[in-house]
Design a protein around this motif. Sequence first.
Motif, mmCIF file in Angstrom:
data_model
loop_
_atom_site.group_PDB
_atom_site.id
_atom_site.type_symbol
_atom_site.label_atom_id
_atom_site.label_comp_id
_atom_site.label_asym_id
_atom_site.label_seq_id
_atom_site.Cartn_x
_atom_site.Cartn_y
_atom_site.Cartn_z
ATOM 1 N N UNK A 119 -4.988 -11.664 -11.910
ATOM 2 C CA UNK A 119 -5.113 -10.219 -12.088
ATOM 3 C C UNK A 119 -5.872 -9.589 -10.931
ATOM 4 N N UNK A 120 -6.874 -10.290 -10.412
ATOM 5 C CA UNK A 120 -7.614 -9.801 -9.251
ATOM 6 C C UNK A 120 -6.746 -9.748 -8.005
ATOM 7 N N UNK A 121 -5.845 -10.713 -7.876
ATOM 8 C CA UNK A 121 -4.891 -10.698 -6.766
ATOM 9 C C UNK A 121 -3.997 -9.469 -6.872
ATOM 10 N N UNK A 122 -3.410 -9.260 -8.033
ATOM 11 C CA UNK A 122 -2.499 -8.124 -8.220
ATOM 12 C C UNK A 122 -3.203 -6.781 -8.043
ATOM 13 N N UNK A 123 -4.437 -6.687 -8.550
ATOM 14 C CA UNK A 123 -5.193 -5.432 -8.470
ATOM 15 C C UNK A 123 -5.938 -5.295 -7.139
ATOM 16 N N UNK A 124 -5.929 -6.355 -6.350
ATOM 17 C CA UNK A 124 -6.634 -6.392 -5.056
ATOM 18 C C UNK A 124 -8.139 -6.223 -5.232
ATOM 19 N N UNK A 125 -8.657 -6.825 -6.311
ATOM 20 C CA UNK A 125 -10.092 -6.741 -6.603
ATOM 21 C C UNK A 125 -10.780 -8.098 -6.536
ATOM 22 N N UNK A 126 -10.039 -9.160 -6.322
ATOM 23 C CA UNK A 126 -10.624 -10.498 -6.251
ATOM 24 C C UNK A 126 -11.496 -10.593 -5.008
ATOM 25 N N UNK A 160 4.861 -21.451 4.351
ATOM 26 C CA UNK A 160 3.925 -22.252 3.536
ATOM 27 C C UNK A 160 3.938 -21.741 2.097
ATOM 28 N N UNK A 161 3.889 -20.440 1.917
ATOM 29 C CA UNK A 161 3.890 -19.881 0.564
ATOM 30 C C UNK A 161 5.151 -20.286 -0.192
ATOM 31 N N UNK A 162 6.291 -20.142 0.428
ATOM 32 C CA UNK A 162 7.552 -20.448 -0.262
ATOM 33 C C UNK A 162 7.720 -21.949 -0.506
ATOM 34 N N UNK A 163 7.141 -22.762 0.339
ATOM 35 C CA UNK A 163 7.139 -24.211 0.103
ATOM 36 C C UNK A 163 6.325 -24.530 -1.153
ATOM 37 N N UNK A 164 5.154 -23.918 -1.271
ATOM 38 C CA UNK A 164 4.343 -24.148 -2.471
ATOM 39 C C UNK A 164 5.000 -23.553 -3.721
ATOM 40 N N UNK A 202 9.874 -14.371 -5.994
ATOM 41 C CA UNK A 202 10.649 -14.532 -4.759
ATOM 42 C C UNK A 202 10.701 -13.230 -3.959
ATOM 43 N N UNK A 203 10.855 -12.118 -4.634
ATOM 44 C CA UNK A 203 10.975 -10.829 -3.948
ATOM 45 C C UNK A 203 9.622 -10.204 -3.615
ATOM 46 N N UNK A 204 8.573 -10.541 -4.363
ATOM 47 C CA UNK A 204 7.316 -9.802 -4.252
ATOM 48 C C UNK A 204 6.129 -10.565 -3.690
ATOM 49 N N UNK A 205 6.189 -11.891 -3.630
ATOM 50 C CA UNK A 205 4.990 -12.653 -3.266
ATOM 51 C C UNK A 205 4.461 -12.291 -1.883
ATOM 52 N N UNK A 206 5.333 -12.074 -0.919
ATOM 53 C CA UNK A 206 4.869 -11.720 0.432
ATOM 54 C C UNK A 206 4.078 -10.415 0.402
ATOM 55 N N UNK A 207 4.595 -9.416 -0.275
ATOM 56 C CA UNK A 207 3.907 -8.125 -0.344
ATOM 57 C C UNK A 207 2.607 -8.233 -1.136
ATOM 58 N N UNK A 208 2.608 -9.002 -2.217
ATOM 59 C CA UNK A 208 1.404 -9.154 -3.046
ATOM 60 C C UNK A 208 0.279 -9.772 -2.236
ATOM 61 N N UNK A 209 0.549 -10.904 -1.588
ATOM 62 C CA UNK A 209 -0.505 -11.600 -0.847
ATOM 63 C C UNK A 209 -0.902 -10.816 0.405
ATOM 64 N N UNK A 210 0.063 -10.256 1.113
ATOM 65 C CA UNK A 210 -0.257 -9.475 2.316
ATOM 66 C C UNK A 210 -1.145 -8.280 1.980
ATOM 67 N N UNK A 211 -0.802 -7.562 0.926
ATOM 68 C CA UNK A 211 -1.603 -6.401 0.520
ATOM 69 C C UNK A 211 -3.003 -6.833 0.100
ATOM 70 N N UNK A 212 -3.097 -7.942 -0.626
ATOM 71 C CA UNK A 212 -4.421 -8.449 -1.006
ATOM 72 C C UNK A 212 -5.233 -8.774 0.251
#
Length: 149
Positions: free
Chosen positions: A17-24, A79-83, A51-61
């Motif tokens: 939730x902290x990742x998604x909210x960018x509060x972690x 690396x992310x897509x491998x994991x 698949x569609x959102x992980x890049x944007x989620x982590x980059x924004x965080x």
Amino acid sequence: MPFRRFANDAAIRRIGEGLLARTLPKGEWTHEAHLGATLWLIRDRPEVDVDAQIAAIISAYNESVGGVNDDAQGYHDTITRCFVAGIRLHLADRMPDESLADAVNALLASPAGQRDWPLRFYSQERLFSVVARRAFVPPDLTPLPVVSG
């Protein structure tokens, strides 16, 4: 290499939730946190298209905690897509009613949870290239596992 186990499901959900909210807090965004949050997203948050959102989620965080996503640091797509592939493989063998903490801790103890797991599929030169950081590149050693059905 030893890893930090998660004490309970709430600890993982808090990270996700902290990742998604960018509060972690930045210091809590560890290897274990990456894998725990991603497993939680895949398993427990079907409304998130990983698949569609992980890049944007982590980059924004990363940017929210003062990080930079460029050719040398920050988000690494391959690396992310491998994991993500490893997490899906891991989840295919788990019981659906297993606790989140048990699933994540088992992942972290497994080959797919190791920091060097992508190097089973990629040469260092290919994996750590700018091209692989910026976009997914297929493995050059052996194909990534695919969960069927």
